[in-house]
Write an enzyme that holds these catalytic residues in place. Sequence first.
Site, PDB file in Angstrom:
ATOM      1  N   TYR A   1     -16.123  31.570  46.726  1.00 30.38           N
ATOM      2  CA  TYR A   1     -15.313  30.533  46.112  1.00 30.38           C
ATOM      3  C   TYR A   1     -14.290  30.966  45.190  1.00 30.38           C
ATOM      4  O   TYR A   1     -13.253  30.407  45.214  1.00 30.38           O
ATOM      5  CB  TYR A   1     -16.095  29.498  45.358  1.00 30.38           C
ATOM      6  CG  TYR A   1     -17.148  28.609  46.409  1.00 30.38           C
ATOM      7  CD1 TYR A   1     -17.293  28.625  47.541  1.00 30.38           C
ATOM      8  CD2 TYR A   1     -18.087  27.876  45.749  1.00 30.38           C
ATOM      9  CE1 TYR A   1     -18.035  27.876  48.533  1.00 30.38           C
ATOM     10  CE2 TYR A   1     -18.789  27.146  46.317  1.00 30.38           C
ATOM     11  CZ  TYR A   1     -18.934  27.015  47.637  1.00 30.38           C
ATOM     12  OH  TYR A   1     -19.815  26.600  48.773  1.00 30.38           O
TER      13      TYR A   1
ATOM     14  N   PHE B   1      -2.071   6.828  11.995  1.00 33.66           N
ATOM     15  CA  PHE B   1      -2.422   8.275  11.634  1.00 33.66           C
ATOM     16  C   PHE B   1      -3.689   8.891  12.459  1.00 33.66           C
ATOM     17  O   PHE B   1      -3.845  10.155  12.427  1.00 33.66           O
ATOM     18  CB  PHE B   1      -2.535   8.210  10.038  1.00 33.66           C
ATOM     19  CG  PHE B   1      -3.820   7.202   9.711  1.00 33.66           C
ATOM     20  CD1 PHE B   1      -4.784   7.238   9.804  1.00 33.66           C
ATOM     21  CD2 PHE B   1      -3.023   5.974   8.940  1.00 33.66           C
ATOM     22  CE1 PHE B   1      -5.677   6.044   9.522  1.00 33.66           C
ATOM     23  CE2 PHE B   1      -3.850   4.942   8.710  1.00 33.66           C
ATOM     24  CZ  PHE B   1      -5.105   5.186   9.183  1.00 33.66           C
TER      25      PHE B   1
ATOM     26  N   ARG C   1     -11.574  31.636  47.668  1.00 36.30           N
ATOM     27  CA  ARG C   1     -10.945  30.520  48.709  1.00 36.30           C
ATOM     28  C   ARG C   1     -10.814  29.155  47.826  1.00 36.30           C
ATOM     29  O   ARG C   1      -9.833  28.427  48.229  1.00 36.30           O
ATOM     30  CB  ARG C   1     -12.476  30.107  49.432  1.00 36.30           C
ATOM     31  CG  ARG C   1     -11.974  29.223  50.560  1.00 36.30           C
ATOM     32  CD  ARG C   1     -13.126  29.177  51.621  1.00 36.30           C
ATOM     33  NE  ARG C   1     -14.511  29.931  51.274  1.00 36.30           N
ATOM     34  CZ  ARG C   1     -15.586  29.140  51.548  1.00 36.30           C
ATOM     35  NH1 ARG C   1     -15.619  27.886  51.895  1.00 36.30           N
ATOM     36  NH2 ARG C   1     -16.749  29.669  51.230  1.00 36.30           N
TER      37      ARG C   1
ATOM     38  N   TYR D   1       0.759  -1.293   0.078  1.00 33.70           N
ATOM     39  CA  TYR D   1       0.059  -0.034  -0.037  1.00 33.70           C
ATOM     40  C   TYR D   1       0.769   1.143  -0.063  1.00 33.70           C
ATOM     41  O   TYR D   1       1.837   1.451   0.863  1.00 33.70           O
ATOM     42  CB  TYR D   1      -0.920  -0.020   1.137  1.00 33.70           C
ATOM     43  CG  TYR D   1      -1.748   1.342   1.295  1.00 33.70           C
ATOM     44  CD1 TYR D   1      -2.699   1.670   0.524  1.00 33.70           C
ATOM     45  CD2 TYR D   1      -1.379   2.323   2.311  1.00 33.70           C
ATOM     46  CE1 TYR D   1      -3.657   2.913   0.466  1.00 33.70           C
ATOM     47  CE2 TYR D   1      -2.012   3.572   2.460  1.00 33.70           C
ATOM     48  CZ  TYR D   1      -3.171   3.472   1.377  1.00 33.70           C
ATOM     49  OH  TYR D   1      -3.853   4.929   1.559  1.00 33.70           O
TER      50      TYR D   1
ATOM     51  N   ASN E   1       0.966  11.899   5.804  1.00 36.21           N
ATOM     52  CA  ASN E   1       0.099  10.735   6.445  1.00 36.21           C
ATOM     53  C   ASN E   1       0.661  10.704   7.897  1.00 36.21           C
ATOM     54  O   ASN E   1       1.566  10.188   8.290  1.00 36.21           O
ATOM     55  CB  ASN E   1       0.186   9.418   5.906  1.00 36.21           C
ATOM     56  CG  ASN E   1      -1.006   8.611   6.170  1.00 36.21           C
ATOM     57  OD1 ASN E   1      -0.990   7.375   6.304  1.00 36.21           O
ATOM     58  ND2 ASN E   1      -2.112   9.172   6.399  1.00 36.21           N
TER      59      ASN E   1
ATOM     60  N   GLU F   1     -12.357   5.612   5.107  1.00 34.32           N
ATOM     61  CA  GLU F   1     -11.967   6.346   6.389  1.00 34.32           C
ATOM     62  C   GLU F   1     -13.226   6.719   7.181  1.00 34.32           C
ATOM     63  O   GLU F   1     -13.811   7.749   7.237  1.00 34.32           O
ATOM     64  CB  GLU F   1     -11.129   7.609   6.096  1.00 34.32           C
ATOM     65  CG  GLU F   1      -9.770   7.089   5.256  1.00 34.32           C
ATOM     66  CD  GLU F   1      -9.297   8.325   4.573  1.00 34.32           C
ATOM     67  OE1 GLU F   1      -9.719   9.198   4.726  1.00 34.32           O
ATOM     68  OE2 GLU F   1      -8.255   7.693   3.643  1.00 34.32           O
TER      69      GLU F   1
ATOM     70  N   HIS G   1      -4.159  16.705  -2.853  1.00 34.38           N
ATOM     71  CA  HIS G   1      -4.396  16.612  -1.566  1.00 34.38           C
ATOM     72  C   HIS G   1      -4.295  18.268  -1.010  1.00 34.38           C
ATOM     73  O   HIS G   1      -4.644  18.277  -0.076  1.00 34.38           O
ATOM     74  CB  HIS G   1      -3.677  15.630  -0.637  1.00 34.38           C
ATOM     75  CG  HIS G   1      -4.142  14.358  -0.673  1.00 34.38           C
ATOM     76  ND1 HIS G   1      -4.349  13.400  -1.842  1.00 34.38           N
ATOM     77  CD2 HIS G   1      -4.383  13.235   0.146  1.00 34.38           C
ATOM     78  CE1 HIS G   1      -4.779  12.450  -1.677  1.00 34.38           C
ATOM     79  NE2 HIS G   1      -4.942  12.124  -0.435  1.00 34.38           N
TER      80      HIS G   1
END
Length: 506
Positions: free
Chosen positions: A279, A327, A282, A52, A194, A413, A82
């Site tokens: 608060y 990834f 404190r 791959y 990636n 994905e 991309h």
Amino acid sequence: MLTLIPGQASLAQLESLWREGLPARLDPAAHAGVARSAARVAAAAQGAAGVYGVNTGFGKLASVRIAPEDTATLQRNLILSHCCGVGLGLEPAAVRLMMALKLLSLGRGASGVRPVIVALIEGMLDRGVTPVIPEQGSVGASGDLAPLAHMAAVMIGHGEAVHGGARLPGAEALARAGLVPVTLGAKEGLALINGTQFSTALALVGLFRAMACLNAAVVTGAMSTDAIMGSTAPLRAEIHALRGHAGQIEVAAAMRGLLEGSAIRESHREGDARVQDPYCIRCQPQVTGACLDLLRQAGRTLLIEANAVTDNPLVLSDGAIVSGGNFHAEPVAFAADQIALAVAEIGAIAQRRVALMVDPGLNFNLPPFLSPEPGLNSGLMIAEVTTAALMSENKHLANPCSTDSTPTSANQEDHVSMSAHGARRLGPMTRNLAAIVGVEAIAAGQGIGFRAPLLTSAPLQAALAALRARVAPMGQDRYLAPDLEAARELVEMGALARAAGVEIAP
């Protein structure tokens, strides 16, 4: 020049890279491992078996085999296709941190890139070639594909980069710096895009900024305590030891040190009719300390991720090239959500201290809105409103991103982390927090001034002096926006904490 040892980088090193813009290089000892994995990938690219990303297509197209002569075209097409980021450009310091994180990942020798790829990233960092990275477009799996593609595009002579203060085409930026684009070999494009380095860099920046705000908030919280003549009894060490949380114990100890020797505090140890403070005074160690613990937990996760190999497939120690899922940025998404929660809560309790100090019904004899002549003047009335607006905005932004997911890439994905925008929101959140803490510094300084001739402690006087170097006391109403911005900058730069001697590490 900062030398990075893959797998051993520290948070302090990474913060220096971000804050100081240092160039970085890999320890030369990492080069042999990088070269070994590259040789293994080169052999696989010529082999008959499908591997791959080496001799196949990507994602849903992984079943398509690629001929050896098309390897360079495959990697080039991957990068260019991309480059789909949108939005504003990421700040250059964060881009450089992202590039350094990519160096650390490649340097582990499991990504299969040639040493020339490492050398080009090092050269870009050294000679100031900073890719223009759009902020939006990653879902945090399969890695931060779009942002990292914009980085890789510059490396092959495409995209855009900043060099010498000018935004230039990638090839021109490289040429001006005396660098040469690379032709990507088998798997190299995939190794570059990636990974989780975009999300991790932004989460680290959020962590560093949050810690600066936390340190300042410990100081301004102590100043507020003195301004309203609060009690230091809730800071006694045994109280916090009995609960046992490390952050709480550390914050209480820091505040005790900050308030030690305050004449304001000593003036009301006896005869003060008040039994307890609100608060927001404190419970500062309990709240800020819990935030400190949360930030440190996030820091541990991000440090592991910064040193991790997060591309795919990986070249393992036995020579196998195996597809996995490193990834997937789920750990980064969780860490970003933790940081967001801490940022929101530090701001929430600081805002309540501001509100306390401007309220004449609660601030123990301070004038309304801390104005020496209220009525004719509004003092810090609207500065407090601004802190309320920023606090509420941060509450909204603190809602988790890691619980969201949507399938992408034709359902290949099908679960993603949303780490990228989970980390990216930390920028505006920490800017909001710095502004809130900055207003608290202004208000507390004003309140302490009204206690004259009594003086606060020496550390808090030093912090007040740092504030007064940029922001004058309030007399008659004036145009306040520059003062608020100056105080925010003091918080972000760590000036107040340094002046007071507070240095709590992540």
